[in-house]
Design an enzyme around this catalytic site. Sequence first.
Site, PDB file in Angstrom:
ATOM      1  N   ASP A 147      12.397  11.919  -6.530  1.00 39.46           N
ATOM      2  CA  ASP A 147      12.293  10.986  -5.182  1.00 39.46           C
ATOM      3  C   ASP A 147      13.080   9.928  -5.344  1.00 39.46           C
ATOM      4  OD1 ASP A 147      11.534  10.734  -2.762  1.00 39.46           O
ATOM      5  OD2 ASP A 147       9.464   9.770  -3.161  1.00 39.46           O
ATOM      6  N   ALA A 185      -2.272   4.709  -3.457  1.00 35.46           N
ATOM      7  CA  ALA A 185      -2.518   3.467  -4.039  1.00 35.46           C
ATOM      8  C   ALA A 185      -2.542   2.409  -3.581  1.00 35.46           C
ATOM      9  CB  ALA A 185      -1.858   3.479  -5.366  1.00 35.46           C
ATOM     10  N   GLU A 244       0.908  -1.200   0.015  1.00 32.75           N
ATOM     11  CA  GLU A 244      -0.044   0.014   0.013  1.00 32.75           C
ATOM     12  C   GLU A 244       0.891   1.313  -0.029  1.00 32.75           C
ATOM     13  OE1 GLU A 244      -3.175  -0.082   2.792  1.00 32.75           O
ATOM     14  OE2 GLU A 244      -3.961   1.688   2.364  1.00 32.75           O
TER      15      GLU A 244
HETATM   16  P1  AMP Z   1       4.202   2.210  -3.900  1.00 27.50           P
HETATM   17  O1  AMP Z   1       2.595   2.900  -3.809  1.00 27.50           O
HETATM   18  O2  AMP Z   1       4.625   2.494  -5.623  1.00 27.50           O
HETATM   19  O3  AMP Z   1       5.042   2.703  -3.013  1.00 27.50           O
HETATM   20  O4  AMP Z   1       3.761   0.638  -3.854  1.00 27.50           O
HETATM   21  C1  AMP Z   1       3.616   0.229  -2.358  1.00 27.50           C
HETATM   22  C2  AMP Z   1       4.120  -1.401  -2.440  1.00 27.50           C
HETATM   23  O5  AMP Z   1       3.664  -2.188  -3.403  1.00 27.50           O
HETATM   24  C3  AMP Z   1       5.800  -0.944  -2.415  1.00 27.50           C
HETATM   25  O6  AMP Z   1       6.347  -1.032  -1.587  1.00 27.50           O
HETATM   26  C4  AMP Z   1       5.978  -2.683  -3.009  1.00 27.50           C
HETATM   27  O7  AMP Z   1       6.005  -3.482  -2.128  1.00 27.50           O
HETATM   28  C5  AMP Z   1       4.937  -2.982  -3.803  1.00 27.50           C
HETATM   29  N1  AMP Z   1       5.015  -2.634  -5.202  1.00 27.50           N
HETATM   30  C6  AMP Z   1       4.780  -1.528  -5.841  1.00 27.50           C
HETATM   31  N2  AMP Z   1       4.984  -1.652  -7.162  1.00 27.50           N
HETATM   32  C7  AMP Z   1       5.212  -3.075  -7.289  1.00 27.50           C
HETATM   33  C8  AMP Z   1       5.735  -3.900  -8.510  1.00 27.50           C
HETATM   34  N3  AMP Z   1       5.878  -3.351  -9.695  1.00 27.50           N
HETATM   35  N4  AMP Z   1       5.966  -5.350  -8.386  1.00 27.50           N
HETATM   36  C9  AMP Z   1       5.914  -5.661  -6.958  1.00 27.50           C
HETATM   37  N5  AMP Z   1       5.669  -4.863  -5.888  1.00 27.50           N
HETATM   38  C10 AMP Z   1       5.276  -3.642  -6.011  1.00 27.50           C
END
Ligand code: AMP
Length: 431
Positions: free
Chosen positions: A214, A99, A95
């Site tokens: 970032d 999103a 999370e």
């Molecule tokens: P974000 O909102 O992009 O920070 O995503 C939240 C979490 O979802 C991240 O810390 C990852 O653990 C997981 N995550 C995001 N994008 C991916 C991806 N493309 N493949 C696998 N895990 C993902």
Amino acid sequence: MAVSPLVAPPTDTLERHAPSRATSSPFKRHASAAPSSNGNGNGNGNGNGNGNGTARLLGLGRAPSSAAAAATLDPIEQMNEDEKRKYVKGKKLGEGTYANVYLGHSRRDPSVLVAIKKIKVQSQYRDGMAPDAVRELKYLRELRHPNIISLLSVFSSKDQNLNLVLEYLPLGDLEMLIRDVDRVRYGAGDIKAWMGMLARAVWFCHDNAVLHRDIKPNNLLIAADGEVKLADFGLARAFADPGRRMTANVITRWYRPPELLFGARHYGGAVDVWSVGMVFAELIIRAPYLAGNTEVEQIALICRQIGTPTEDNWPGVTRLREYTVPSETVPVWGRDAYVGRFGAVGPDGVDLLVRTLALDPRKRITARGMLEHGWWRSEPKPTRKEDLPRKSEGGEEKMGADLKRRNGLVEDEPNARGAKVARKLDFGQAK
Ligand code: AMP
């Protein structure tokens, strides 16, 4: 587009400065980034936040509410339905601020895994979408490179939620590897490989007039084949117009350059290069290099560890609107001062590090300059991506793999110097 020998060719060339170029996306209209108004890039849109915003951003009409309605879909709604049907959503992976991320797979071939990032509808924003989400969509649609996470598709689901279908990156992120000092060991060749992938990603962004804003280890996700991919473009923006004022309140504090800490509103790729330098330092010492708890502390740490920004070393700095430094001026440290702590990457590596951490952004090495630096050609060679250390899943099996890796580290190195480097790095973990 000029291509450095170190740069893997992009899979798709980006038409420069043309954010709304045609892509393979089925949607007619394109999203545009909203300016950020605060430090986390969570700009405060002023619209009505109704659920139909997503559809408008995508150029869609109202989503069908029933099978009967589906029979009357217009062509764009039909394309959205077709796109949505290509994927099956599975368990939640994580999370973020705006999103939830789910594991998914292709309906046609369940062995093809994807990550589905479902943007939360937030009523306080125009169109119900946080500006970070809009930015992420906008820039990921433009950038195609092996070291940048790929956006595979976009669709709107029920309740007008926007879903970004991203390539699935199952091996965690660089932060996990850096922090797992007990079980993940790595050496200079591994750092060189990771840094090469990061430098190529940043060069590609800058060459296409995009600032990431970032860069940090947990935004560097790792693919199944070991390739590192720059992710999370929620704070990205175009910098094609040098006259435009931008917010200074971007980049996670520990990775934020002095010009932003001093409130600069005009800046360029140098801000990302500083962050790259901080990631480089962190990979070597396996801890954040300058971890201030406040912005004032962050500036104090920069002054103490790198040197105090003054008119002598950075003409014009005192005119930045938030310029303030501790009263005791520390002269800028020379290369020798870095060798004790960062010498594990050799003199060329230290030279590159020092160039990324130049206080004056005009004197800081560029992303292209990084790729042309001599460090990549000196020993040890970068580790092949398939041989890079991976996150461990826990338990005996993991320990076994790490022990294997530990032997491999020394054997991989071409000579005794390599082994020494590896030992130094292991020693660095304790710091
Ligand atoms: P974000 O909102 O992009 O920070 O995503 C939240 C979490 O979802 C991240 O810390 C990852 O653990 C997981 N995550 C995001 N994008 C991916 C991806 N493309 N493949 C696998 N895990 C993902």
